[in-house]
Structures are given as C-alpha cells and as structure tokens.
Design a protein around this motif. Structure first.
Motif, PDB file in Angstrom:
ATOM      1  N   ALA A 157      13.033   5.803 -31.447  1.00 51.15           N
ATOM      2  CA  ALA A 157      13.434   4.397 -31.464  1.00 51.15           C
ATOM      3  C   ALA A 157      12.428   3.536 -30.709  1.00 51.15           C
ATOM      4  N   ALA A 158      11.909   4.045 -29.595  1.00 46.07           N
ATOM      5  CA  ALA A 158      10.914   3.289 -28.821  1.00 46.07           C
ATOM      6  C   ALA A 158       9.656   3.068 -29.643  1.00 46.07           C
ATOM      7  N   LEU A 159       9.187   4.102 -30.319  1.00 50.31           N
ATOM      8  CA  LEU A 159       7.994   3.976 -31.154  1.00 50.31           C
ATOM      9  C   LEU A 159       8.246   3.046 -32.342  1.00 50.31           C
ATOM     10  N   ALA A 160       9.477   3.110 -32.897  1.00 50.16           N
ATOM     11  CA  ALA A 160       9.788   2.340 -34.101  1.00 50.16           C
ATOM     12  C   ALA A 160       9.990   0.858 -33.818  1.00 50.16           C
ATOM     13  N   GLU A 161      10.220   0.476 -32.561  1.00 49.88           N
ATOM     14  CA  GLU A 161      10.384  -0.941 -32.229  1.00 49.88           C
ATOM     15  C   GLU A 161       9.119  -1.726 -32.542  1.00 49.88           C
ATOM     16  N   HIS A 162       7.960  -1.071 -32.373  1.00 52.66           N
ATOM     17  CA  HIS A 162       6.676  -1.739 -32.619  1.00 52.66           C
ATOM     18  C   HIS A 162       5.753  -0.775 -33.372  1.00 52.66           C
ATOM     19  N   PRO A 163       6.000  -0.583 -34.684  1.00 48.09           N
ATOM     20  CA  PRO A 163       5.134   0.312 -35.460  1.00 48.09           C
ATOM     21  C   PRO A 163       3.679  -0.147 -35.389  1.00 48.09           C
ATOM     22  N   GLY A 164       2.790   0.817 -35.236  1.00 51.77           N
ATOM     23  CA  GLY A 164       1.373   0.505 -35.138  1.00 51.77           C
ATOM     24  C   GLY A 164       0.892   0.278 -33.719  1.00 51.77           C
ATOM     25  N   GLN A 165       1.819   0.009 -32.794  1.00 54.87           N
ATOM     26  CA  GLN A 165       1.433  -0.205 -31.393  1.00 54.87           C
ATOM     27  C   GLN A 165       1.298   1.134 -30.690  1.00 54.87           C
ATOM     28  N   VAL A 166       0.268   1.263 -29.867  1.00 56.10           N
ATOM     29  CA  VAL A 166       0.046   2.493 -29.125  1.00 56.10           C
ATOM     30  C   VAL A 166       0.804   2.427 -27.801  1.00 56.10           C
ATOM     31  N   PHE A 167       1.609   3.446 -27.538  1.00 54.46           N
ATOM     32  CA  PHE A 167       2.361   3.560 -26.291  1.00 54.46           C
ATOM     33  C   PHE A 167       1.740   4.660 -25.443  1.00 54.46           C
ATOM     34  N   SER A 168       1.521   4.387 -24.167  1.00 53.75           N
ATOM     35  CA  SER A 168       1.052   5.434 -23.265  1.00 53.75           C
ATOM     36  C   SER A 168       2.200   6.388 -22.957  1.00 53.75           C
ATOM     37  N   ARG A 169       1.867   7.565 -22.452  1.00 53.83           N
ATOM     38  CA  ARG A 169       2.906   8.520 -22.076  1.00 53.83           C
ATOM     39  C   ARG A 169       3.797   7.938 -20.977  1.00 53.83           C
ATOM     40  N   GLY A 170       3.197   7.211 -20.045  1.00 48.17           N
ATOM     41  CA  GLY A 170       3.976   6.600 -18.971  1.00 48.17           C
ATOM     42  C   GLY A 170       4.983   5.598 -19.499  1.00 48.17           C
ATOM     43  N   GLN A 171       4.575   4.781 -20.456  1.00 47.35           N
ATOM     44  CA  GLN A 171       5.488   3.812 -21.051  1.00 47.35           C
ATOM     45  C   GLN A 171       6.654   4.514 -21.756  1.00 47.35           C
ATOM     46  N   LEU A 172       6.346   5.587 -22.448  1.00 49.04           N
ATOM     47  CA  LEU A 172       7.398   6.309 -23.155  1.00 49.04           C
ATOM     48  C   LEU A 172       8.337   7.017 -22.189  1.00 49.04           C
ATOM     49  N   LEU A 173       7.802   7.573 -21.106  1.00 51.39           N
ATOM     50  CA  LEU A 173       8.653   8.210 -20.103  1.00 51.39           C
ATOM     51  C   LEU A 173       9.628   7.206 -19.506  1.00 51.39           C
ATOM     52  N   ASP A 174       9.154   5.983 -19.252  1.00 51.70           N
ATOM     53  CA  ASP A 174      10.035   4.954 -18.695  1.00 51.70           C
ATOM     54  C   ASP A 174      11.178   4.627 -19.645  1.00 51.70           C
ATOM     55  N   ARG A 175      10.911   4.715 -20.948  1.00 53.20           N
ATOM     56  CA  ARG A 175      11.954   4.416 -21.929  1.00 53.20           C
ATOM     57  C   ARG A 175      12.951   5.562 -22.076  1.00 53.20           C
ATOM     58  N   LEU A 176      12.515   6.784 -21.799  1.00 52.73           N
ATOM     59  CA  LEU A 176      13.363   7.949 -22.052  1.00 52.73           C
ATOM     60  C   LEU A 176      14.318   8.252 -20.924  1.00 52.73           C
ATOM     61  N   TYR A 177      13.863   8.081 -19.684  1.00 47.49           N
ATOM     62  CA  TYR A 177      14.646   8.544 -18.538  1.00 47.49           C
ATOM     63  C   TYR A 177      14.928   7.385 -17.598  1.00 47.49           C
TER      64      TYR A 177
END
Length: 223
Positions: A157-177
């Motif tokens: 869902a985090a990736l799909a909010e902005h298709p084509g945008q590159v997310f760092s691992r840190g940004q994704l970790l903040d969204r998950l936990y």
C-alpha cells in the motif's frame, strides 16, 4: 468442504490442542512430528495451510519451508520459540507467510489461519490491475486475491500510494512499524522478496517492484 490444515509439531500436547481448536472451527487436521516426513506427505495430499514448527527432529522447519517452496505456494505459518529478529527474518525470506511465537494462544492461531485462508480466496471481479482495501487488509491483482501478511499489505500500500516514486528502506520501515521497534534494513528486502514472489504468481511476465541501486524500491506505474 472444510479446509485441511497440516500441523507439523513435535510437542504432541500442543499439536493436539491446536487440532482441537481448529476442528472446533470446522477445519480438518493432520499431524506430523518429524520434519523429514513433510514433503512425502504433501506429495500424497496437499493441505490448504501448514502450521510448521521451527525446531523439529529429522529436518528443521527452515529446511522444510525451503523444500516446500521449490514446488508449492501453500500458505505456511511458522511456529517458533526463538524470537530473535534474525530467525523471524530468515523465516520470511524462505517464503513463510506468517509466524507465531511460543507461548502461543490457540485462538490466535485459529484467527491467523482464517485470515490467511480468506486472503487466498479469489476475488469475484474480472477487473485488471492492482486494488487494495487497507481497512479490510485485502489486495487483488488482475482479479486474483493476493495472500499477503499484514506487513506485506502495508508495504504494498505504501508503494502503491505513489507509483513510480522511489522509497528508501528507511521510509518504508517508518510506514511498516508504528511502534518504532528495532529492525534492520534487511527486513524490507525480505518482505520485498516475498511480495515479488506473490505478485509474479499472478503476473509473471512483468517485474512490478523495481530495485533502484543504492536508493530503495519503486512500484511500476500503470498497474
């Protein structure tokens, strides 16, 4: 017809307790105590879901999970008393769909089993593309319901909010936990690996999640 659950657990009393709760929830069950007996059993009868203990005689749960993933995408819930982050990570990297730590609640196990089997059901729609219902924790690709863990669904869902945008691992970790637990960047890599595997089971001709070297990950546009 009720779903069939294979319990692979060498603690007989625990296995019997899980079987009682699952049967009370209208599942049928089968019990194995030795890891080396699992693959032959699957060749004779494929269950709808496997509860797989990590520490087993004959062959440990990690090896069994790896062997199963060579020929089947049957859902696997790992059961472990080893709560170190590396063990959880390795279980997910090998293709487990979820894990539960001992001491466990049989009611929670039944709830997890039901949740995964619900996510396995194919969507009745014929639409194409990616659809996510974050409140219901459900996602579909090309009309097929994806079997995702809660963390995998939040990541997608985090990736799909902005298709084509590159997310760092840190940004994704903040969204998950949201509880700010201490996990490593490799956790994201493990979840991405599992997401790719599940997406490719529906659309194998296209890599939907791209790696951007030294930066992170992006979801392809136009899904």
């Amino acid at each position: 017809m009720s779903a069939h659950i294979l319990i692979v657990e060498d603690e007989t009393r625990l296995a019997e307790l899980l079987a009682d709760y699952l049967q009370a929830a209208s599942f049928t069950t089968e019990h194995l105590t030795d890891g080396s007996a699992v693959v032959p059993a699957l060749q004779a009868r494929m269950p709808d879901l496997i509860l797989l203990d990590l520490m087993l005689p004959g062959e440990d749960g990690m090896s069994v999970c790896r062997a199963i993933r060579r020929f089947s995408e049957v859902p696997i819930i790992m059961i472990t008393a080893r709560v170190e982050e590396i063990d959880r990570l390795l279980g997910l990297e090998l293709g487990a769909d979820d894990y539960i730590c001992k001491p466990l609640s049989p009611r929670e196990v039944v709830a997890r089993v039901k949740a995964i089997l619900r996510r396995l059901q194919r969507s009745g729609g014929e639409g194409s593309g990616l659809a996510i219902d974050i409140l219901a924790y459900r996602a579909w690709l090309d009309g097929h319901e994806l079997t995702l863990t809660p963390v995998e669904l939040r990541l997608l869902a985090a990736l799909a909010e902005h298709p084509g945008q590159v997310f760092s691992r840190g940004q994704l970790l903040d969204r998950l936990y949201s509880d700010h637990r201490v996990v490593t960047d490799r956790t994201i890599d493990a979840h991405i690996k599992n997401l790719r595997r599940k997406l490719s089971a529906v659309r194998d001709e296209q890599e939907l999640i791209r790696s951007v070297y030294g930066v992170g990950y992006r979801l392809e546009e136009g899904l």
